[in-house]
Design an enzyme around this catalytic site. Structure first.
Site, short mmCIF file in Angstrom:
data_model
loop_
_atom_site.label_atom_id
_atom_site.label_comp_id
_atom_site.label_asym_id
_atom_site.label_seq_id
_atom_site.Cartn_x
_atom_site.Cartn_y
_atom_site.Cartn_z
N THR A 99 5.22 0.30 2.06
CA THR A 99 6.48 -0.35 2.39
C THR A 99 7.71 0.29 1.74
O THR A 99 7.60 0.88 0.65
CB THR A 99 6.39 -1.84 1.94
OG1 THR A 99 7.67 -2.45 2.02
CG2 THR A 99 5.91 -1.96 0.50
N TYR A 123 5.23 -8.48 -4.75
CA TYR A 123 4.69 -7.84 -3.54
C TYR A 123 4.87 -6.32 -3.64
O TYR A 123 3.92 -5.55 -3.42
CB TYR A 123 5.40 -8.39 -2.29
CG TYR A 123 5.22 -7.54 -1.06
CD1 TYR A 123 4.03 -7.56 -0.33
CD2 TYR A 123 6.24 -6.69 -0.60
CE1 TYR A 123 3.86 -6.77 0.81
CE2 TYR A 123 6.07 -5.89 0.52
CZ TYR A 123 4.89 -5.94 1.22
OH TYR A 123 4.72 -5.14 2.34
N1 LIG Z 1 5.53 -6.55 8.58
C1 LIG Z 1 6.44 -5.81 7.98
O1 LIG Z 1 7.65 -6.01 8.18
C2 LIG Z 1 6.02 -4.68 7.06
C3 LIG Z 1 7.01 -3.99 6.35
C4 LIG Z 1 6.63 -2.94 5.51
C5 LIG Z 1 5.30 -2.60 5.38
N2 LIG Z 1 4.35 -3.30 6.06
C6 LIG Z 1 2.95 -2.88 5.90
O2 LIG Z 1 2.42 -2.54 7.17
C7 LIG Z 1 1.02 -2.86 7.22
C8 LIG Z 1 0.74 -3.71 8.44
O3 LIG Z 1 1.49 -4.92 8.33
P1 LIG Z 1 1.49 -6.06 9.45
O4 LIG Z 1 2.86 -6.66 9.46
O5 LIG Z 1 0.90 -5.54 10.72
O6 LIG Z 1 0.51 -7.11 8.82
P2 LIG Z 1 0.17 -8.58 9.30
O7 LIG Z 1 0.59 -8.80 10.72
O8 LIG Z 1 0.68 -9.52 8.26
O9 LIG Z 1 -1.41 -8.55 9.26
C9 LIG Z 1 -2.10 -8.31 8.10
C10 LIG Z 1 -3.55 -8.56 8.40
O10 LIG Z 1 -4.27 -8.33 7.19
C11 LIG Z 1 -5.33 -9.23 7.17
N3 LIG Z 1 -5.82 -9.47 5.82
C12 LIG Z 1 -5.18 -10.05 4.77
N4 LIG Z 1 -6.00 -10.11 3.72
C13 LIG Z 1 -7.18 -9.55 4.10
C14 LIG Z 1 -8.41 -9.33 3.46
N5 LIG Z 1 -8.62 -9.71 2.18
N6 LIG Z 1 -9.41 -8.73 4.15
C15 LIG Z 1 -9.23 -8.35 5.41
N7 LIG Z 1 -8.09 -8.55 6.10
C16 LIG Z 1 -7.07 -9.13 5.44
C17 LIG Z 1 -4.76 -10.52 7.73
O11 LIG Z 1 -5.83 -11.30 8.20
P3 LIG Z 1 -5.72 -12.91 8.22
O12 LIG Z 1 -4.72 -13.20 9.30
O13 LIG Z 1 -7.10 -13.36 8.54
O14 LIG Z 1 -5.24 -13.33 6.87
C18 LIG Z 1 -3.84 -10.00 8.84
O15 LIG Z 1 -4.48 -9.99 10.09
C19 LIG Z 1 0.70 -3.51 5.87
O16 LIG Z 1 0.22 -2.54 4.97
C20 LIG Z 1 2.05 -4.00 5.39
O17 LIG Z 1 2.12 -4.14 3.98
C21 LIG Z 1 4.69 -4.32 6.90
#
Ligand SMILES: NC(=O)c1ccc[n+]([C@@H]2O[C@H](COP(=O)([O-])OP(=O)(O)OC[C@H]3O[C@@H](n4cnc5c(N)ncnc54)[C@H](OP(=O)(O)O)[C@@H]3O)[C@@H](O)[C@H]2O)c1
Length: 278
Positions: A99, A123
């Site tokens: 991030t 975070y």
């Molecule tokens: N969203 C943003 O704006 C943003 C910004 C910067 C960076 N990122 C990074 O981009 C990546 C993708 O983000 P995203 O927004 O697509 O994420 P997301 O929609 O929040 O999805 C994260 C997924 O991770 C799963 N998860 C959480 N804990 C887990 C565990 N212990 N074992 C297995 N699965 C687990 C969750 O499953 P459950 O639903 O079952 O909990 C969820 O489906 C991440 O690395 C995030 O940090 C995102």
């Protein structure tokens, strides 16, 4: 090639599964593999022996993490350590996502891939620790940073709520809406990032750190304003400073991710237009 996707019910995970569908894709959500369970991570992945591991699983609740440090570090740091070890053990390429929040946020002109990080919130510190483990342990790894992800919302219970959907829903109900006109960053369209990820892997470019956002930058207010214009929603947006909505976790004021290593991605406005016309 056999591609394992972790966090497959999240916003990015879903897009990765679609984009890599010409390969053998194994898409696991949390119920298939809890990545914090070290034993299961080693056992299940060693048996599967994927060529590529794409880790889209994360603890993304930025404010909640301030009170829930252990959970944030378990998913964003310790689990990344296990995944880096198992990837090395089986010779798989490991792709992990991080991030813009790992940067302190004082550099107005943006951050290059190799710039020093200085995370401020729990975070951000947990994601930075994951980066550190990956750099220490990883061999064949890509660390791709992104910010402000938008696209089809994740279907997992823990998936991060989508800003674009939240603003469109609120604006449809209200005549006026205050939106923070600070925190300059580069939005990232999930399908574009999935394509960038595929190109990185397919072209076997050097391992290391990459920035995978769309081009350009905006504040939350500018992002919301563009979304409302594209949807012809007439709600009046009022720009306000970040201090108008005090939140537990500190956000970087400036966190543009400069891409100096990959081909330039299309602008966030073009990507948002495509998304909202689907
Ligand atoms: N969203 C943003 O704006 C943003 C910004 C910067 C960076 N990122 C990074 O981009 C990546 C993708 O983000 P995203 O927004 O697509 O994420 P997301 O929609 O929040 O999805 C994260 C997924 O991770 C799963 N998860 C959480 N804990 C887990 C565990 N212990 N074992 C297995 N699965 C687990 C969750 O499953 P459950 O639903 O079952 O909990 C969820 O489906 C991440 O690395 C995030 O940090 C995102």
């Amino acid at each position: 090639m056999k591609v394992l996707i972790l966090g497959s019910h999240g916003m990015l995970g879903q897009e990765l599964a679609k984009t890599f569908s010409n390969h053998i894709v194994i898409a696991w959500d949390r119920k298939d593999l809890d990545i914090t369970d070290k034993t299961q991570v080693f056992q299940k992945i060693a048996v599967l022996r994927p060529d590529i591991i794409l880790n889209a699983a994360a603890y993304n609740a930025v404010d909640k993490a301030e009170e829930d440090k252990d959970s944030a570090f378990a998913v964003n740091a310790e689990a990344v350590k296990h995944l880096a070890f198992v990837s090395k053990e089986i010779g798989a390429t490991f792709v992990h996502f991080s991030t813009d929040y790992v940067f302190e946020g004082i550099e107005k002109n943006g951050h290059k891939e190799g710039d020093a990080i200085n995370p401020q919130s729990v975070y951000a510190k947990s994601k930075a620790k994951g980066e550190e483990y990956l750099r220490e342990i990883g061999e064949k790894y890509y660390l791709i940073r992104l910010s402000r992800l938008f696209g089809k919302p994740g279907i997992g219970d823990g998936s991060k709520k989508s800003f674009v959907e939240a603003i469109l829903n609120l604006a449809a109900e209200k005549k006026e809406l205050e939106v923070v006109n600070e925190e300059l960053s580069s939005p990232t369209y999930a399908p574009d990032l999935a394509k960038i990820t595929k190109e990185i892997v397919a072209n076997k470019i050097p391992y290391g750190i990459y920035h995978g956002t769309n081009g350009g930058s905006c504040t939350w207010y500018e992002f919301a304003d563009e979304a409302l214009k594209l949807k012809n929603i007439s709600c009046k947006l009022i720009p306000v400073p970040a201090g108008r909505f005090p939140r537990p976790a500190q956000r970087p004021k400036y966190s543009i991710l400069l891409n100096t290593k990959l081909s330039p991605a299309r602008s966030w406005q073009e990507a948002l237009e495509e998304y909202l016309k689907i």
